[in-house]
Scaffold this active site. Structure first.
Site, mmCIF file in Angstrom:
data_model
loop_
_atom_site.group_PDB
_atom_site.id
_atom_site.type_symbol
_atom_site.label_atom_id
_atom_site.label_comp_id
_atom_site.label_asym_id
_atom_site.label_seq_id
_atom_site.Cartn_x
_atom_site.Cartn_y
_atom_site.Cartn_z
ATOM 1 N N SER A 174 -17.662 -12.010 26.077
ATOM 2 C CA SER A 174 -16.335 -12.277 25.533
ATOM 3 C C SER A 174 -16.193 -13.633 24.850
ATOM 4 C CB SER A 174 -15.332 -12.198 26.676
ATOM 5 O OG SER A 174 -14.088 -12.683 26.277
ATOM 6 N N ARG B 68 -14.331 -14.910 14.321
ATOM 7 C CA ARG B 68 -15.568 -14.194 14.613
ATOM 8 C C ARG B 68 -16.480 -14.038 13.401
ATOM 9 N NH1 ARG B 68 -12.960 -9.708 18.743
ATOM 10 N NH2 ARG B 68 -12.751 -11.196 20.451
ATOM 11 N N GLY C 187 -6.465 5.573 25.174
ATOM 12 C CA GLY C 187 -6.655 4.131 25.357
ATOM 13 C C GLY C 187 -5.302 3.437 25.309
#
Lengths: 261, 653
Positions: free
Chosen positions: B249, B296, B11
């Site tokens: 998102s 968040r 990644g």
């Protein structure tokens, strides 16, 4: 509403074994995709006829149609299994591995030829190093949007699977890599290597092997304008051939880049 | 021994580490369970943070660092966070030079948008598929090195273990070819683990289904410490599915998306026919300054509370509206398409509705692990940046614990992956330069034999449990007991259950003995690693009797005084003394603002007194150590390095 979902899966135990079919039935649930259905089969790998078998093998990762892993033939169409919604499919859902790539097992195929093609056309921008060199070139929003279309290619292989020119007797690299070559030739830095890419696309397996069937653009899950790229690469190749002809005759070394699409 | 580095994972972190190590003249063996282009980084949507200050807002890396530390409730070691934030602008430049098609302003500069936990436009983006674009750009550079012979990729190979010699030094890895089940030894004196997060431990999450966390778990079982495992980010906005929870998102809110429920819980009208005056924009109501862009963990708890406690979710269920329709976001359909196309497409394809026409229905979903393999933060005598406690084993990306503290800010993960990966590649190359001796062959053959035996034993398993069904149970238990809201009774039950799962794992029927691409076998092996890693997370959560960032334990939550009672921390004498204590400990000075004349209310004074006590006890890194033969890990704590600024109460307004 049916109370079961029926999946007919083409299986193959290993690359050298013969394929065979198995049918599975799972309880109906709304809003499933083919991956969820395969997951249910995996939890209870018993065929419709009650025969205990192994869990079918398949490739999958993101399940959001950005990684390109879960390519399969679903009711005959090359597509991503994650966005294949069961409620929209005719049953039994017939699931097969891609036919233009060697089968590893069941629905899993070896797509390494696509990555090899990316190496062949030098699908990268030149970079002096990762040290600080300030920002890149300014790019117009228009160019960025054009680049972005092609930058979403996830090397899933649908365009190769659908292409009549791609088969075991042909070296054709397929549409995906032509799209990538077009994109890099359009990049501010990448355009400096345009002639190297065009050289790679002049030979066997390159642009000349495209038969203009246009299946690629119809099956691309990301709706990438592949045929536009193929046409543009064709024009670049013509231009480049002419240039090369005169350059060779003149024996002069000049910058030989395409018109950049 | 040739100058060789092993990277596990392809990644953003793994590719960054590969590029930097190759630049330093290393030959890199790069291992990935999938072709690296299919790594989970492709799923990152919204963007990457860096204080480029291209919007004339006076943004600066120091503000980025403060936002990151504050957002993570001061649980992150501060030197590497500072390093990352200061490197941010040059990393964006680098990605720009690599050709990432970032969105542009009319003049042709990079465009930036808002994200959570900051008041600045700090997030560069390429549509709503930024992770994919970054991953591809790095993949292309790695391909360049591959053609030059500097990088050898082992795709569809799975990391099984580190090879560690009798002195505790890293000597390489064992890995298994997933297509032919062949185990091989690979030699290198430096290994960088960039295997990503452990989403599958929670069953369904926003993660790709390759994110088992098994590689981290395997390293942990060989002695690498696991840091802050209990800190699990649950993203506020995802779409639940039977196979996974699909991310919507944070950039949707960054571009003006608003979260709401009908004021009247019994209101069953279609959302577009509910007038604005009859909608409760509860995030904007509770947080007038940050609004929909609170971090968040905060947004997730609020949505969770609305649905599960107040029972005001849509139709009484578990979902709320996320509204990006032009009348709400003040953006035209064309602009929405250009900036958010990728995410709108996901909603259209999987749900069937068009978010430009009607609000999306979303619910929180497990998303990211702040915790991971412990790594050092400074090139000092006792630690090397990005290196674990096992000499020669490095880690970067979500696999390690370092940059995000108790809660990660949106769009900081791509930055931490690339920065951490580059740092790790740099340090690994240097390490190999000074550790070039060769280990005796027996070190390798012993480890290979151990791995072959583990595999042989798993292939013989013919009990009654189905590995995928057991995994589903693991996920359900971890999600219900160890995500948004935690309590000790539930965590005790969970820990017992994890012991039970470990026992039941032995009774699995692998059911497939074949050599060719045997996924049932591979998954069964990874499942035990998931259960063991789950224990590190659950035990850490059980032991931490406080609320911090994503770890929320209502029984130990320190209630904040009402807004009108709040004051400035720096006006509180106890706080000034606490800050001075930290400064002395870390041999630095902090420039606190001068005391203002705002009085300290008794409520705020009492809150601060208790807050300081809690910091002294709990503002520490959790370290889980695997104890062979024991059912549960040993948990201990390390001081957090506070060299940049003193912690302050994390109150968003």
């Amino acid at each position: 509403m049916p109370d079961t979902i029926s999946l007919k899966i083409k299986r193959q135990d290993s690359p050298d074994k013969a394929p065979y079919w198995e049918t599975f039935e799972i309880p109906y649930q709304p809003n499933l995709n083919v991956i969820s259905a395969l997951m249910e089969v995996r939890i209870n790998p018993v065929t419709r006829d009650g025969k205990k078998t192994t869990a079918p093998v398949w490739d999958a990762a993101c399940l959001e149609e950005v990684c390109g892993s879960c390519s399969m033939l679903i009711n005959g169409k090359p597509r991503q299994a994650c966005t294949a919604l069961v409620d929209q499919l005719e049953q039994p859902i017939v699931i097969e591995p891609f036919s233009k790539f060697p089968v590893v097992r069941d629905l899993m195929v070896d797509r390494s030829r696509m990555f090899e093609a990316l190496r062949r056309v030098k699908a990268w921008n030149p970079l002096d190093g990762t040290y600080a060199l300030g920002r890149g070139a300014l790019v117009s929003s228009e160019t960025q949007q054009e680049l972005y279309h092609f930058a979403r290619c996830m090397t899933c292989g649908c365009c190769l699977e659908a292409c009549p020119q791609v088969n075991e007797h042909s070296p054709f690299m397929g549409a995906a890599v032509l799209g990538q070559a077009y994109m890099f030739n359009l990049q501010p830095a990448g355009s400096s290597m345009a002639h190297e890419r065009l050289d790679a696309l002049m030979g066997p397996g390159g642009h000349g092997d495209c038969g203009n069937a246009q299946n690629c653009v119809r099956v691309c899950p990301k709706e990438i304008p592949l045929t536009d790229a193929i046409a543009a690469i064709g024009r670049q190749l013509t231009w480049y051939s002419v240039k090369k002809f005169f350059l060779d005759r003149g024996g002069k070394k000049k910058e030989a880049s395409g018109p950049g699409g | 021994m040739p100058k060789r580095v092993i990277v596990v994972g392809g990644g953003l972190a793994g590719l960054s580490a590969t590029i930097r190590a190759a630049e330093r003249g290393m030959i890199v063996d790069l291992f990935s369970v999938v072709p690296v282009k299919r790594s989970h980084s492709v799923c990152a949507q919204g963007g990457i943070n860096s204080a480029k200050n291209l919007k004339g807002e006076g943004d600066d890396p120091s503000i980025h660092a403060t936002d990151t530390l504050f957002g993570g409730e001061y649980l992150a070691d501060q030197p590497p966070v500072k390093g990352m934030c200061y490197a941010g602008p040059s990393i964006i430049d680098l990605l720009d030079r690599m050709g990432v098609p970032f969105n542009r302003t009319p003049e042709g500069h990079l465009d930036f948008r808002r994200f959570g936990g900051t008041l600045h436009h700090r997030t560069a983006f390429a549509g709503a598929t930024t992770g994919q674009q970054l991953l591809y750009a790095l993949d292309e550079q790695v391909r360049r090195f591959e053609v030059q012979g500097m990088v050898e990729k082992y795709e569809s190979w799975e990391f099984l273990s580190l090879v560690i010699d009798g002195n505790g030094q890293t000597r390489g890895i064992t890995a298994m070819n997933l297509w032919q089940r062949e185990v091989r030894v690979f030699k290198a004196n430096a290994v960088i683990i960039c295997s990503g997060g452990p989403g599958l431990v929670f069953g369904r999450s926003t993660n790709s289904i390759i994110n088992t966390g098994a590689a981290c778990s395997r390293a942990y079982q060989q002695g690498v410490w696991y840091g802050n495992g209990e800190f699990i980010q649950v993203h506020p906005t995802s779409i639940p599915g039977a196979d996974k929870l699909r991310l919507i998102s944070e950039s949707v809110r960054g571009e003006g998306g608003r979260v709401w429920v009908p004021k009247d819980a019994a209101d069953r009208r279609a959302p577009v026919s509910i007038p604005e005056s009859e909608r409760d924009y509860f995030l904007e109501r509770k947080y007038p300054k940050y609004g929909n862009l609170v971090p968040r963990d905060v947004a997730t708890r609020e949505i969770f509370h609305i649905c599960t406690v107040e029972k005001r979710g849509i139709d009484g269920g578990n979902s709320v509206y996320l509204d990006i329709t032009p009348s709400q976001s003040k953006k035209s359909p064309e602009v929405l398409e250009e900036k958010l196309g990728g995410v709108l497409e996901i909603y259209r394809k999987f749900v069937g509705d068009d978010p430009v026409q009607t609000p999306m229905k979303i619910f929180p979903g497990m998303h990211y692990s702040m915790g991971g393999l412990w790594v050092g933060y400074g090139d000092r005598g006792d630690m090397i940046a990005q290196m674990t406690n096992v000499p020669g084993t490095f880690a970067a990306g979500e696999a390690e614990f370092q940059y995000h503290g108790a809660n990660r800010l949106g769009a900081n993960s791509l930055l931490s992956c690339i920065y951490g990966g580059m740092e790790a590649g740099e340090r690994a190359a240097k390490w190999v330069g000074s550790h070039s001796d060769e280990a005796p062959e027996a070190v390798y053959s012993t480890e290979k034999k151990r791995q072959d035996e583990i595999n042989d034993n798993i292939l013989k398993m013919s009990g009654t449990e189905n590995p995928y069904a057991l995994h589903r149970e693991l996920g359900d238990w971890m999600t219900s007991r160890c995500t948004v809201v935690r309590d000790n009774a539930g965590l005790d039950e969970l820990l017992n259950k994890l012991d039970e799962f470990e026992e039941r794992w032995k009774n699995i029927d692998v059911n497939d003995r074949s050599v060719s691409a045997n996924q049932a076998f591979g998954f069964t092996r990874a499942l035990l690693d998931m259960i063991i890693l789950a224990k590190a997370m659950a035990k850490g959560a059980r032991m931490r009797d406080e609320s911090r960032g994503a770890h929320y334990k209502p029984a130990f939550d320190l209630a904040k005084p009402a807004a009108e009672k709040l004051g400035n921390a720096h006006d509180h004498d106890g706080y000034r003394a606490y800050a001075a204590e930290i400064a002395a400990k870390w041999n630095t000075t902090f420039n606190l603002p001068a005391k203002s004349d705002k009085p300290i209310t008794p409520e705020f004074g009492a809150y601060m007194d208790r807050w300081i006590e809690i910091q002294k006890q709990w503002n520490r890194t959790t370290i889980a150590k695997y104890l062979p033969g024991q059912q549960q890990p040993e948990i201990s704590y390390r001081d957090v390095a506070m060299t940049v600024e003193p912690p302050q109460p994390r109150i968003y307004k």
